[in-house]
Every structure is written in structure tokens, then in C-alpha cells.
Design an enzyme around this catalytic site. Sequence first.
Site, PDB file in Angstrom:
ATOM      1  N   HIS A 105      -4.006  -1.599  10.352  1.00  0.00           N
ATOM      2  CA  HIS A 105      -5.424  -1.955  10.378  1.00  0.00           C
ATOM      3  C   HIS A 105      -5.675  -3.324  11.010  1.00  0.00           C
ATOM      4  CE1 HIS A 105      -4.874  -4.974   7.255  1.00  0.00           C
ATOM      5  NE2 HIS A 105      -4.058  -4.112   6.676  1.00  0.00           N
ATOM      6  N   GLU A 128      -1.799   1.174   1.136  1.00  0.00           N
ATOM      7  CA  GLU A 128      -0.750   0.160   1.167  1.00  0.00           C
ATOM      8  C   GLU A 128       0.149   0.287  -0.056  1.00  0.00           C
ATOM      9  OE1 GLU A 128       1.379  -1.453   2.551  1.00  0.00           O
ATOM     10  OE2 GLU A 128       0.432  -3.268   3.357  1.00  0.00           O
TER      11      GLU A 128
END
Length: 231
Positions: free
Chosen positions: A8, A82
Site C-alpha cells: 500500500h 497485515e
Amino acid sequence: MRLILIRHGQTPNNVLGLLDTAVPGPGLTALGELQAEALVDAVAGEAIDALYISNLTRTALTAAPLAAARTLTPTVRSGLREISAGTLEMKGDRTSVEAYLRTLKSWLTGDLDVRMPGAETGHQVLERFDAVVAEAATGNGTVAVVSHGAMIRFWAGYRGINLDWSDPQYHDLSNTGIVIMEGEPTPSATPGGWEIRSWHGSPAGGLRGLDADGPTAELTAEAIVAGHENV
């Protein structure tokens, strides 16, 4: 199957160097938004059949320009999130970061039983990402996945049969860095199964912050390169 793994764009907590892994997480900085826009050109040569993102806000914002350009609807899967920092969440001190990275090193050297403090084992993390890859493989030739720095490093490092951590090209995975892999879903916790075709650790469009890619951008590689026991 061809996988395009994309980290990201930059977030405010990347700038602060914090272990920020909880859902939904922050949005992007102004630089992160530019990085997301640059992804469109960065993958212009790829024929993308599907686009997958995690359930954290930053991956949706990062994927948005690419989704619009390719007329794709991102598929949200929590398995791409994550690696949880558990009790280390939102900490940025060296001791906490080293504890996080030490766990990743254990997993990448084969000990998936080790548990992140207050969070998942390596088995659990691997299984959830593997499950999404297996789903995405059905009917798709090339899939773009917008995920996270530690998650991509771990999965690519564990599944990649040709990754050599002593090679400097693997020491960087900055915001909007791109890893391309080819292979087939692996149904077990056996390492390998995929070949890394390219590892472009720099941000899309070369849009890098001065020190703003967070605690796992480069330290993870340092932790794994043979013998760094103090990480």
C-alpha cells in the site's frame, strides 16, 4: 497463475515509524495518494484479471486509481491484512520493532509455531493468505493483490523458491513496491511453490519519502540476512 503483490501507499503512521496493523487503520498521506496514482503506469504492461485488497483502509485507497483505470471492482479479503502486532500495536521503539521482526525471522527460517506477542502464529498467517490466493486462482490468470509490507515479505519469502535474502535487491519493499510471482496455490505449510519473477522494492513512480516507509520497510530483510541475531 501470475500474482502482482503491491504494498500500500504511505500512511501517517509509516512516517511515524509505528507498528500499525489494526483494522481499519489510517488513510494515506498526500505522498501515499501520489504513489497510488503512479501504480496505474507502474503495472501498465500487465493484463490484470482481478484485483484483491485487504480490509484495511489504506489498501482500498491505494487500489482505487488502478481499479478505476482497469474497470475492476476490488475484492476485499481479511486474509490479506497485515501481520498483527498484537501487544506491540502502535509501538515504534526499537525493542518492540525488533520483537516483531524477530518473529518474522523465525517464520522465514521454518519455525511457524512461534507466535507474534499477543497475536497469530506463522501457521495462521500463512493459511489465511494462502486461502485468498487459492480463491483468486480460480478462473484468473493474473491477479493484483494490494496488501502490506510485512505480509508480502513473509508470504513471498516463505513461498518463493528462488529468493535469496543475501541479494540486495530483496532488501527494500517501500510503499507501493511491487513483487511479481508465478506459480500455483500450495495446500500445505511446505515452503516454496512459487517463483519470484521481479522484485521492485522502490515506490511506484519513484515517489519515496525521506524516511517514511515504516519500521518494516528494510529492517525485515536485515533481520533475515544470515545471522543478524540482534534484530
